[in-house]
Design a protein around this motif. Structure first.
Motif, PDB file in Angstrom:
ATOM      1  N   GLU A  26       0.953  -1.271   0.060  1.00 34.90           N
ATOM      2  CA  GLU A  26      -0.034   0.061   0.060  1.00 34.90           C
ATOM      3  C   GLU A  26       1.001   1.267   0.013  1.00 34.90           C
ATOM      4  O   GLU A  26       0.728   2.166  -0.912  1.00 34.90           O
ATOM      5  CB  GLU A  26      -0.765   0.026   1.181  1.00 34.90           C
ATOM      6  CG  GLU A  26      -1.646   1.325   1.301  1.00 34.90           C
ATOM      7  CD  GLU A  26      -2.477   1.203   2.549  1.00 34.90           C
ATOM      8  OE1 GLU A  26      -3.400   2.441   2.653  1.00 34.90           O
ATOM      9  OE2 GLU A  26      -2.078   0.553   3.378  1.00 34.90           O
ATOM     10  N   ILE A  42      -6.691   3.828  -2.374  1.00 32.52           N
ATOM     11  CA  ILE A  42      -6.578   2.193  -2.037  1.00 32.52           C
ATOM     12  C   ILE A  42      -7.195   2.218  -0.667  1.00 32.52           C
ATOM     13  O   ILE A  42      -7.179   2.825   0.344  1.00 32.52           O
ATOM     14  CB  ILE A  42      -5.078   1.891  -1.664  1.00 32.52           C
ATOM     15  CG1 ILE A  42      -4.482   2.027  -3.104  1.00 32.52           C
ATOM     16  CG2 ILE A  42      -4.921   0.399  -1.260  1.00 32.52           C
ATOM     17  CD1 ILE A  42      -2.918   1.489  -2.723  1.00 32.52           C
ATOM     18  N   ARG A  44      -7.876  -0.451   2.028  1.00 28.91           N
ATOM     19  CA  ARG A  44      -7.346  -1.773   2.672  1.00 28.91           C
ATOM     20  C   ARG A  44      -7.675  -2.267   4.110  1.00 28.91           C
ATOM     21  O   ARG A  44      -7.893  -1.517   4.824  1.00 28.91           O
ATOM     22  CB  ARG A  44      -5.745  -1.595   2.385  1.00 28.91           C
ATOM     23  CG  ARG A  44      -5.015  -2.870   2.868  1.00 28.91           C
ATOM     24  CD  ARG A  44      -3.518  -2.608   2.981  1.00 28.91           C
ATOM     25  NE  ARG A  44      -2.975  -1.714   3.914  1.00 28.91           N
ATOM     26  CZ  ARG A  44      -2.661  -2.343   5.407  1.00 28.91           C
ATOM     27  NH1 ARG A  44      -2.862  -3.515   5.773  1.00 28.91           N
ATOM     28  NH2 ARG A  44      -2.234  -1.191   6.028  1.00 28.91           N
ATOM     29  N   MET A  49      -7.048  -5.670  -0.476  1.00 30.94           N
ATOM     30  CA  MET A  49      -7.049  -4.063  -0.850  1.00 30.94           C
ATOM     31  C   MET A  49      -7.576  -3.932  -2.230  1.00 30.94           C
ATOM     32  O   MET A  49      -7.568  -5.095  -2.983  1.00 30.94           O
ATOM     33  CB  MET A  49      -5.759  -3.509  -0.705  1.00 30.94           C
ATOM     34  CG  MET A  49      -4.473  -3.998  -1.394  1.00 30.94           C
ATOM     35  SD  MET A  49      -3.080  -3.100  -1.419  1.00 30.94           S
ATOM     36  CE  MET A  49      -2.352  -4.065  -0.193  1.00 30.94           C
TER      37      MET A  49
END
Length: 122
Positions: A26, A42, A44, A49
């Motif tokens: 990430e 993103i 997650r 994710m």
């Protein structure tokens, strides 16, 4: 297979290892968004994710549908050409597993950097 997976997950520290690996991926992707001024987000949770281009946040289904699907398609095919196999749509999750090595994660981040550079330079 299911029991073997549960046994593996029961080992102390397993979830922490998954969290560390997913966090690395990430953070690597977020750094690339910043480096190339790519609007993306993103979402997650643990080792799972999703990546959405062209939006600032995705919390609701309506927000998810506003993402740039064409760019995601280019991303998917660009990563595939670089040997990274990801879900083919932004509405599917990618998973980091215990089998992914530090090298795998670094190679994925490098492949994304290469794709992003070419994507933004046209």
């Amino acid at each position: 297979a299911g029991l073997a997976t549960l046994r593996q997950l029961a080992h102390p520290g397993t979830y922490e290892v998954l969290e560390t690996k997913a966090q690395k991926l990430e953070e690597g992707f977020r750094a690339i968004f910043s480096k190339y001024h790519i609007q993306a987000v993103i979402n997650r949770f643990g080792s799972m994710m999703t990546l959405f281009f062209g939006v600032e946040r995705v919390i609701t289904p309506d927000e998810a549908r506003k993402c740039d699907r064409q760019r995601f398609s280019r991303f998917f095919h660009g990563m595939l050409k670089r040997g990274v196999y990801l879900p083919p749509a932004p509405f599917e999750a990618m998973f980091v597993s215990l089998a992914h090595s530090e090298s795998d994660l670094s190679q994925t981040i490098a492949a994304f950097d290469d794709w992003a550079k070419r994507e933004t330079l046209g």
